[in-house]
Design a protein around this motif. Structure first.
Motif, PDB file in Angstrom:
ATOM      1  N   GLY A 398       5.636  -3.307   3.354  1.00 43.89           N
ATOM      2  CA  GLY A 398       6.222  -2.292   2.490  1.00 43.89           C
ATOM      3  C   GLY A 398       7.686  -2.535   2.196  1.00 43.89           C
ATOM      4  O   GLY A 398       8.207  -2.068   1.185  1.00 43.89           O
ATOM      5  N   ARG A 404      10.798   1.242  -2.583  1.00 43.39           N
ATOM      6  CA  ARG A 404      10.126   1.819  -1.432  1.00 43.39           C
ATOM      7  C   ARG A 404      11.125   1.976  -0.293  1.00 43.39           C
ATOM      8  O   ARG A 404      12.100   1.241  -0.191  1.00 43.39           O
ATOM      9  N   GLN A 405      10.884   2.942   0.589  1.00 42.26           N
ATOM     10  CA  GLN A 405      11.740   3.121   1.744  1.00 42.26           C
ATOM     11  C   GLN A 405      11.552   1.949   2.696  1.00 42.26           C
ATOM     12  O   GLN A 405      10.470   1.389   2.830  1.00 42.26           O
ATOM     13  N   ASP A 408       8.664   1.954   5.269  1.00 48.41           N
ATOM     14  CA  ASP A 408       7.263   1.964   4.849  1.00 48.41           C
ATOM     15  C   ASP A 408       6.461   1.021   5.746  1.00 48.41           C
ATOM     16  O   ASP A 408       6.651  -0.194   5.717  1.00 48.41           O
TER      17      ASP A 408
END
Length: 626
Positions: A398, A404-405, A408
């Motif tokens: 992720g 995205r963080q 993730d």
């Protein structure tokens, strides 16, 4: 603590006399050296606070050379003792930066004052060095680039980030004089109240924010006419600007998407009526001239082409309905390769790369295949003289996904489509996902292909990223969430529809607020041997169901209608415990609404404009389950 002193004197009587005087004055003599070599050894052993050094020494090193070595090795402070005060000797001695200079013979009072003054300078210097080190540590911990300039605009202090940024902006290093940063003079930056944005000419470009301010004097007065030290603060905002631009682009696309969805809904109603007419005419007229049949076929084809454009608009606006189920991307990619072998010219080499990994995801295989075909078609058009088309499949974390963080924890699947074509101009790049935006000649494209790709990726909860360089090619990176639960996989199959079955005079209640579509659909159903009751909304439909004799066998209802729409009609039927099967059709239905309809027992959902053969097949399946 008593001050420690090392004496370096080759005349032993003078050295002993000096030791007694220093001891009487309260100092501690740690040793006496008669040569430069011995002085270096004793200094390393005792680390004295001060060294009294005779300039004329016997041996390989004289006093000045010994002092120079002590400064280099131990940063040891020196006070010279000498009977010679000629200009040449003084100039040599100055090069070692001594803390004092005593000319023999000297009084004890002179000795005391010279030593005390040297110790004061040493203490003050060390304090300044400690403050400077503390300031350097402070500057180093600042997240931005920080540099201190003297009144001549020379760089005297920086942290590591400032050094990197100054090299990038103007090829400057500590000690350099700053005159310009980007297109701005230092004077312009100094008199600007706030942050100036500067973009480099590098590839790719970097964007910095710069602020220059004067260091206030103790009186607190800022007079720009008086030369002062300057503090230069530099921020690298490249990533922030990319995120901002991406968010603005997404907001812009979302606004265009809402507009497109509204247009698509209206056009769907128009096309729905148009597409039904050829079918009605052909069923009503047993024998039509070839020219008439050709005209009807052309109407159907053009209406279907319009419907396909509407479908692309709905995909872009994330308003189309997906058939989501688990499937494996690898078989789909192999199927894509077979299709591309027939579609791509011989001058384009297709290169597939799939790692040994799990590439299962929850999605719509047909739409996924569509987005890959669109990207491949785009790559083909970008390589009119041939080249290489790379399609790569990779499982990533992720952290690798844009927007995205960092935390993730889930895995993602990255599909990378890369060509070696002409590339996309930087000014065009921000607009490529906008519907109807195209750089192709008139008649060569609708400008919906990449807009459809964008919408399909968003509907799958994914992200799409693009990089391009003129003359080198373009890379699209699609990130889709990997399937967490290894459930049964959907099969990529296409089943041919059987011939529609004629009705047996069953009663169908058609609920449609558009008179043109309602009239055309009624004709189609009646030509297929069904009895049709019509209602313009849900309220009218409930009245017809209550009074119909014979009873209604099937409700065929539009979703969006005034007063009472299809969803509200289904809810009311459930509340009244009327168990008549309902089939819904609409130009657009959200996933949440579709889930509600299924929970209410709706047997099926069809997209507008309705395909007649498919509609009759679904009706037949509902009324004759066997």
């Amino acid at each position: 603590m008593t001050t420690s002193i090392l004496i370096v004197e080759d005349e032993s009587i003078v050295a002993l006399d000096l030791q007694m005087r220093l001891t009487r004055l309260g100092y501690r003599v740690v040793g006496i050296a008669a040569s430069g070599t011995e002085a270096l050894q004793l200094a390393e052993q005792f680390q004295p606070d001060l060294t009294l050094m005779d300039i004329r020494l016997k041996g390989a090193l004289d006093g000045i050379e010994t002092a120079q070595a002590l400064r280099q090795r131990l940063d040891a402070p020196i006070v010279y003792l000498t009977a010679y005060a000629d200009e040449a000797t003084l100039q040599r001695a100055k090069m070692t930066e001594p803390y004092g200079y005593l000319v023999k013979p000297f009084e004890e009072r002179e000795l005391h004052s010279t030593v005390e003054m040297a110790l004061y300078k040493i203490t003050n210097e060390r304090r300044q060095k400690m403050h400077a080190a503390r300031l350097q540590r402070l500057v180093t911990t600042v997240p931005d680039g920080v540099a201190l300039l003297d009144p001549e605009q020379r760089i005297v202090l920086t942290n590591a980030k400032a050094q990197d940024y100054l090299i990038t902006l103007a090829d400057l290093s500590p000690g350099s004089v700053v005159t310009h940063l980007g297109d701005y003079t230092l004077e312009q930056l100094r008199h600007y109240d706030g942050w100036r944005e500067i973009q480099t000419d590098t590839t790719p470009p970097r964007i910095f924010e710069v602020n220059v301010s004067c260091v206030r004097e103790d009186d607190g007065v800022d007079d720009h006419n008086i030369p002062r030290d300057l503090v230069l603060v530099i921020r690298d905002v490249t990533a922030d600007r990319q995120i901002r631009d991406r968010i603005q682009a997404q907001d812009r696309l979302a606004a265009v998407g809402q507009f497109a969805a509204g247009i698509a809904h209206d056009f769907n109603n128009i096309l729905a009526s148009i597409m039904l007419q050829p079918y009605i005419i052909q069923r009503q007229q047993n024998e039509l001239r070839p020219r008439s049949l050709e005209a009807l076929e052309n109407i159907t084809q053009q209406a279907e082409r319009g419907a396909e454009l509407i479908k692309q608009l709905l995909d872009f606006s994330r308003s189309s309905t997906l058939e989501m189920h688990p499937f494996d991307l690898v078989p789909l990619l192999k199927e894509l390769a077979k299709m591309l072998e027939r579609l791509l010219p011989a001058s384009i080499n297709l290169r597939l790369s799939v790692t040994e990994d799990d590439f299962k995801l929850l999605g719509d295989p047909t739409r996924t295949l569509q987005l890959l075909m669109n990207l491949a078609s785009n790559a083909r058009d970008a390589m009119p003289h041939g080249g290489d088309l790379y399609i790569e499949l990779l499982r990533v974390s992720g952290k690798s996904v844009p927007n995205r963080q960092q935390s993730d924890p889930n895995d993602w699947i990255r599909i990378r489509v890369r060509d070696t074509g002409m590339g996309i101009h930087p000014e065009i790049l921000p607009h490529i996902f906008e519907p109807f935006f195209t750089t192709k000649a008139a008649g060569k494209g609708t400008g919906l292909g990449l807009a459809q790709v964008y919408g399909i990726v968003q509907q799958h909860g994914g992200q799409i990223d693009i990089s391009s360089q003129l003359g080198q090619g373009t890379t699209f990176s699609i990130f889709l969430p990997a399937l967490l639960d290894d459930e049964s996989l959907g099969m990529l199959t296409e089943a041919a529809l059987p011939e529609p079955v004629m009705g047996e005079q069953e009663v169908i209640l058609l609920v449609e607020d558009n008179p043109s579509i309602g009239g055309s659909l009624s004709e189609v159903l009646e030509l297929s041997n069904y009895r049709v009751l019509s209602a313009e909304n849900g309220h009218a439909a409930l009245e017809k169901i209550a009074s119909a004799q014979p009873p209604v066998n099937l409700v065929l209802s539009d979703l969006a209608m005034p007063d009472m729409g299809g969803l509200e009609l289904c809810q009311e039927l459930r509340r009244r415990e009327i168990n008549v099967p309902v089939l819904i059709f609409s130009g657009y239905v959200s996933e949440s609404t579709l889930a509600e309809l299924r929970a209410l027992g709706v047997v099926d959902y069809l997209n507008k404009p309705v395909d007649v053969e498919l509609l009759l097949e679904r009706i037949s399946e509902v009324l004759h389950p066997s």
